[in-house]
Design a protein around this motif. Structure first.
Motif, PDB file in Angstrom:
ATOM      1  N   GLN A  36      -6.546   1.647   8.907  1.00 58.87           N
ATOM      2  CA  GLN A  36      -4.690   0.785   8.778  1.00 58.87           C
ATOM      3  C   GLN A  36      -5.318   0.820   7.179  1.00 58.87           C
ATOM      4  O   GLN A  36      -4.068   0.710   6.423  1.00 58.87           O
ATOM      5  CB  GLN A  36      -5.518  -0.647   9.356  1.00 58.87           C
ATOM      6  CG  GLN A  36      -4.518  -1.488   9.368  1.00 58.87           C
ATOM      7  CD  GLN A  36      -4.739  -3.283   9.456  1.00 58.87           C
ATOM      8  OE1 GLN A  36      -5.388  -3.811  10.250  1.00 58.87           O
ATOM      9  NE2 GLN A  36      -3.707  -3.193  10.861  1.00 58.87           N
ATOM     10  N   VAL A  37      -6.416   0.408   6.374  1.00 57.77           N
ATOM     11  CA  VAL A  37      -6.606   0.302   5.388  1.00 57.77           C
ATOM     12  C   VAL A  37      -5.719   1.934   4.494  1.00 57.77           C
ATOM     13  O   VAL A  37      -5.004   1.498   3.768  1.00 57.77           O
ATOM     14  CB  VAL A  37      -7.566   0.454   4.633  1.00 57.77           C
ATOM     15  CG1 VAL A  37      -7.575   0.480   2.786  1.00 57.77           C
ATOM     16  CG2 VAL A  37      -8.365  -1.320   5.008  1.00 57.77           C
ATOM     17  N   ALA A  38      -6.103   2.607   4.623  1.00 63.23           N
ATOM     18  CA  ALA A  38      -5.427   3.763   4.253  1.00 63.23           C
ATOM     19  C   ALA A  38      -3.930   4.061   4.542  1.00 63.23           C
ATOM     20  O   ALA A  38      -3.798   4.153   3.935  1.00 63.23           O
ATOM     21  CB  ALA A  38      -6.296   5.418   4.551  1.00 63.23           C
ATOM     22  N   GLY A  39      -3.694   3.303   5.431  1.00 67.18           N
ATOM     23  CA  GLY A  39      -2.422   3.588   5.963  1.00 67.18           C
ATOM     24  C   GLY A  39      -1.275   2.508   4.444  1.00 67.18           C
ATOM     25  O   GLY A  39      -0.618   2.680   4.415  1.00 67.18           O
ATOM     26  N   ILE A  40      -1.721   1.680   4.802  1.00 65.30           N
ATOM     27  CA  ILE A  40      -0.945   0.650   3.517  1.00 65.30           C
ATOM     28  C   ILE A  40      -1.447   0.919   2.162  1.00 65.30           C
ATOM     29  O   ILE A  40      -0.314   1.133   1.134  1.00 65.30           O
ATOM     30  CB  ILE A  40      -2.078  -0.597   3.885  1.00 65.30           C
ATOM     31  CG1 ILE A  40      -1.590  -1.511   5.386  1.00 65.30           C
ATOM     32  CG2 ILE A  40      -1.554  -1.457   2.732  1.00 65.30           C
ATOM     33  CD1 ILE A  40      -3.030  -3.406   5.746  1.00 65.30           C
ATOM     34  N   ALA A  41      -2.421   1.426   1.620  1.00 69.29           N
ATOM     35  CA  ALA A  41      -2.353   1.630   0.606  1.00 69.29           C
ATOM     36  C   ALA A  41      -1.903   3.211  -0.453  1.00 69.29           C
ATOM     37  O   ALA A  41      -0.865   3.297  -0.261  1.00 69.29           O
ATOM     38  CB  ALA A  41      -4.427   2.557   0.183  1.00 69.29           C
ATOM     39  N   LEU A  42      -1.771   4.515   1.572  1.00 65.50           N
ATOM     40  CA  LEU A  42      -0.519   5.037   0.945  1.00 65.50           C
ATOM     41  C   LEU A  42       0.981   4.964   1.400  1.00 65.50           C
ATOM     42  O   LEU A  42       1.783   5.312  -0.165  1.00 65.50           O
ATOM     43  CB  LEU A  42      -0.638   6.202   2.324  1.00 65.50           C
ATOM     44  CG  LEU A  42       0.408   7.603   2.735  1.00 65.50           C
ATOM     45  CD1 LEU A  42      -0.099   8.117   1.197  1.00 65.50           C
ATOM     46  CD2 LEU A  42       0.122   7.963   3.659  1.00 65.50           C
ATOM     47  N   VAL A 102       2.545   5.383  -2.767  1.00 67.65           N
ATOM     48  CA  VAL A 102       2.801   6.417  -2.421  1.00 67.65           C
ATOM     49  C   VAL A 102       3.793   6.681  -2.002  1.00 67.65           C
ATOM     50  O   VAL A 102       5.443   6.984  -2.855  1.00 67.65           O
ATOM     51  CB  VAL A 102       2.416   7.595  -1.852  1.00 67.65           C
ATOM     52  CG1 VAL A 102       2.905   8.784  -1.675  1.00 67.65           C
ATOM     53  CG2 VAL A 102       0.895   7.968  -2.166  1.00 67.65           C
ATOM     54  N   LEU A 103       4.256   5.959  -0.993  1.00 66.16           N
ATOM     55  CA  LEU A 103       5.716   5.694  -0.041  1.00 66.16           C
ATOM     56  C   LEU A 103       6.710   4.710  -0.830  1.00 66.16           C
ATOM     57  O   LEU A 103       8.189   5.009  -1.058  1.00 66.16           O
ATOM     58  CB  LEU A 103       5.599   5.204   1.114  1.00 66.16           C
ATOM     59  CG  LEU A 103       5.144   6.777   2.177  1.00 66.16           C
ATOM     60  CD1 LEU A 103       4.857   5.760   3.586  1.00 66.16           C
ATOM     61  CD2 LEU A 103       5.539   7.868   2.033  1.00 66.16           C
ATOM     62  N   HIS A 104       5.904   3.579  -1.137  1.00 67.57           N
ATOM     63  CA  HIS A 104       6.928   2.768  -2.184  1.00 67.57           C
ATOM     64  C   HIS A 104       8.144   3.531  -3.378  1.00 67.57           C
ATOM     65  O   HIS A 104       8.698   3.321  -3.671  1.00 67.57           O
ATOM     66  CB  HIS A 104       6.441   1.395  -2.093  1.00 67.57           C
ATOM     67  CG  HIS A 104       7.265   1.155  -2.679  1.00 67.57           C
ATOM     68  ND1 HIS A 104       6.150  -0.671  -3.182  1.00 67.57           N
ATOM     69  CD2 HIS A 104       8.579   0.087  -2.635  1.00 67.57           C
ATOM     70  CE1 HIS A 104       7.856  -1.576  -3.710  1.00 67.57           C
ATOM     71  NE2 HIS A 104       8.786  -1.479  -3.283  1.00 67.57           N
ATOM     72  N   PRO A 105       6.750   3.808  -3.807  1.00 65.25           N
ATOM     73  CA  PRO A 105       7.499   4.383  -5.210  1.00 65.25           C
ATOM     74  C   PRO A 105       8.361   5.495  -5.610  1.00 65.25           C
ATOM     75  O   PRO A 105       9.172   5.375  -5.235  1.00 65.25           O
ATOM     76  CB  PRO A 105       6.752   4.946  -6.156  1.00 65.25           C
ATOM     77  CG  PRO A 105       5.147   5.033  -4.884  1.00 65.25           C
ATOM     78  CD  PRO A 105       5.622   3.908  -4.672  1.00 65.25           C
ATOM     79  N   LEU A 106       8.091   6.377  -4.268  1.00 66.18           N
ATOM     80  CA  LEU A 106       9.513   7.201  -3.747  1.00 66.18           C
ATOM     81  C   LEU A 106      10.423   6.962  -3.426  1.00 66.18           C
ATOM     82  O   LEU A 106      11.296   7.744  -3.498  1.00 66.18           O
ATOM     83  CB  LEU A 106       8.126   8.359  -2.463  1.00 66.18           C
ATOM     84  CG  LEU A 106       7.229   9.357  -2.339  1.00 66.18           C
ATOM     85  CD1 LEU A 106       6.552  10.422  -1.272  1.00 66.18           C
ATOM     86  CD2 LEU A 106       8.147  10.453  -3.639  1.00 66.18           C
TER      87      LEU A 106
END
Length: 323
Positions: free
Chosen positions: A229-235, A239-243
């Motif tokens: 879950q932590v890895a998903g939130i961090a990604l 990554v996804l938010h700035p993209l």
């Protein structure tokens, strides 16, 4: 690469200093809460008010920036909710906090010092624009979803949930500061020097102290058993938010809307690349989700050193966005 480290280095050295001060008992975690209350209730509101009140309204109100930042953030927010609900089978309340971690950036504690190093005085305007989207759109929406999920069995009244959220916003010093700053800017008032200098003194305390608090609050946080879950939130956050913001600022002119240029274009993407807000775990603790949120805060803040450095490097070598 050294010029990139000259931007990110001081940020993480301040965070490291805060971590070391608590780890070696110079200050306690309780002291960090006191410092944090000062920054949130006094220093950052003073900074927001000063940034807005000292500039013409046309300079501080940037519709294209607000539209791009809102559109990109809400795209990731919706995706995060669907991922948590459908793919992970989480409840609405927990999903709201997952989405908060992926989309609500640390604009004050980390974002502002970074913007200050890169953009100088424009950093205050960028901070105010980000806070408008964070505090008037994203956080109210997520609080409403979290409260509604917590009361699913009680069939809560939507007006009651919305009223509770509105009351919380009305008591937020940063929202009050934004409203007052816009009012002064709109009316064209010039504050007496004794007032403006006092506000500036409080505002200047926000940058370094905010980063110091982040470091102190990281002491003792654990991520065991929560890695997926932590890895998903961090990604999602790094990554996804700035993209999504890159996509939003690129689409604006294609839709016939005003295009973001230069510093504001870079600032929108950089703002989305910041780790989640520093009080993330405190907010999630309202409904008992401080565990995964604290772990996500620790992992994302640590990983952001590398992701921010990479994004700054890409921008520095792409069309001269950072000069």
């Amino acid at each position: 690469m050294l010029d990139i480290l000259s931007i990110t280095g001081p940020i993480y050295l301040c965070i490291a200093a805060g971590y070391a001060s608590v780890r070696w008992n110079l200050f306690s975690k309780g002291d960090m809460r006191v410092f944090g209350k000062f920054v949130i209730d006094i220093a950052l509101p003073a900074l927001l008010f000063s940034a807005l009140a000292s500039r013409p309204l046309a300079e501080v109100f940037q519709p294209a920036y607000l539209l791009a930042y809102t559109a990109g953030s809400l795209t990731v927010l919706l995706g995060a909710l669907l991922w948590s609900r459908l793919a992970k089978g989480k409840g609405l309340t927990e999903s709201a906090y997952v989405a908060m971690g992926m989309t609500c950036a640390n604009s004050g504690y980390v974002g502002y010092p970074v913007m200050l190093l890169i953009f100088g005085p424009l950093a205050g305007v960028i901070l105010a624009l980000n806070f408008m989207v964070e505090n008037l759109i994203k956080l109210p929406l997520l609080f409403t979803l979290a409260d509604a999920g917590a009361l699913e069995g009680e069939r809560p009244s939507l007006p009651k949930v919305l009223w509770s959220t509105a009351q919380r916003l009305a008591r937020n010093p940063m929202i009050v500061a934004i409203a007052l700053g816009f009012g002064v800017s709109m009316l064209g008032w010039e504050l007496p020097s004794v007032i403006s200098r006092t506000v500036t003194l409080f505002a200047s305390a926000s940058g370094g102290l905010a980063l110091f608090i982040i470091g102190g609050n990281l002491v003792g946080l654990q991520i065991k058993g929560l890695r997926g879950q932590v890895a998903g939130i961090a990604l999602g956050k790094l990554v996804l938010h700035p993209l999504a913001l890159w996509g939003a600022v690129s689409l604006l002119p294609m839709l016939g809307l005003p295009a973001l240029q230069g510093d504001l274009r870079a600032a929108a993407i950089l703002s989305a690349a910041m780790p989640m807000l520093g009080i993330y775990s405190l907010l999630a603790g309202r409904h008992g989700y401080e565990g995964f949120s604290a772990a996500a805060l620790l992992a994302t803040t640590a990983a952001s050193f590398f992701s921010l450095s990479a994004i700054l490097w890409l921008m520095r070598h792409s069309a001269g966005w950072l000069g």
